[in-house]
Write a protein that holds these residues in place. Structure first.
Motif, mmCIF file in Angstrom:
data_model
loop_
_atom_site.group_PDB
_atom_site.id
_atom_site.type_symbol
_atom_site.label_atom_id
_atom_site.label_comp_id
_atom_site.label_asym_id
_atom_site.label_seq_id
_atom_site.Cartn_x
_atom_site.Cartn_y
_atom_site.Cartn_z
ATOM 1 N N ARG A 37 45.425 6.394 71.414
ATOM 2 C CA ARG A 37 46.338 7.464 71.813
ATOM 3 C C ARG A 37 45.779 8.205 73.012
ATOM 4 O O ARG A 37 44.582 8.472 73.091
ATOM 5 N N LYS A 38 46.666 8.528 73.907
ATOM 6 C CA LYS A 38 46.277 9.306 75.070
ATOM 7 C C LYS A 38 46.123 10.760 74.638
ATOM 8 O O LYS A 38 47.005 11.331 74.013
ATOM 9 N N ARG A 39 44.998 11.344 74.961
ATOM 10 C CA ARG A 39 44.748 12.737 74.611
ATOM 11 C C ARG A 39 45.320 13.625 75.704
ATOM 12 O O ARG A 39 44.959 13.501 76.872
ATOM 13 N N GLU A 40 46.224 14.483 75.325
ATOM 14 C CA GLU A 40 46.803 15.419 76.276
ATOM 15 C C GLU A 40 46.106 16.763 76.136
ATOM 16 O O GLU A 40 45.706 17.154 75.055
ATOM 17 N N SER A 41 45.982 17.466 77.241
ATOM 18 C CA SER A 41 45.359 18.777 77.173
ATOM 19 C C SER A 41 46.382 19.805 76.705
ATOM 20 O O SER A 41 47.578 19.651 76.905
ATOM 21 N N LEU A 42 45.889 20.817 76.065
ATOM 22 C CA LEU A 42 46.743 21.894 75.586
ATOM 23 C C LEU A 42 47.009 22.889 76.707
ATOM 24 O O LEU A 42 46.138 23.149 77.541
ATOM 25 N N GLU A 43 48.173 23.453 76.701
ATOM 26 C CA GLU A 43 48.505 24.499 77.665
ATOM 27 C C GLU A 43 47.793 25.783 77.252
ATOM 28 O O GLU A 43 47.762 26.140 76.074
#
Length: 79
Positions: free
Chosen positions: A4-10
């Motif tokens: 899974r691609k880890r997305e950064s949190l806003e």
């Protein structure tokens, strides 16, 4: 294997700090761009709590999130 691609949190509150409140000391974290050492430990004596409050002000912190099991009242009185 599923990767899974880890997305950064806003960042919702860029001027926020976090405090882990303990019975003998408190660990405080501010954004990494606010201090050379963004995580510090402060003891729970009056002078240390005053230093904690001064550090948060110097780091231009506007919002504080705390985690506590019941030792939060003295910290709230100084911040």
């Amino acid at each position: 294997m599923l990767v899974r691609k880890r997305e950064s949190l806003e960042i919702a509150y860029p001027s926020a700090a976090g405090i882990d409140i303990g019975s003998s000391s408190h660990y405080v974290a501010v954004p990494t761009d606010r201090a050379e050492n963004p995580v510090r430990e402060f003891k729970n004596f009056t002078a240390d709590l005053e230093e904690l409050a001064d550090w948060l002000k110097a780091c231009d912190i506007e919002v504080v999130a705390i985690e506590s099991s019941g030792y939060w009242i003295p910290v709230i009185n100084f911040t």
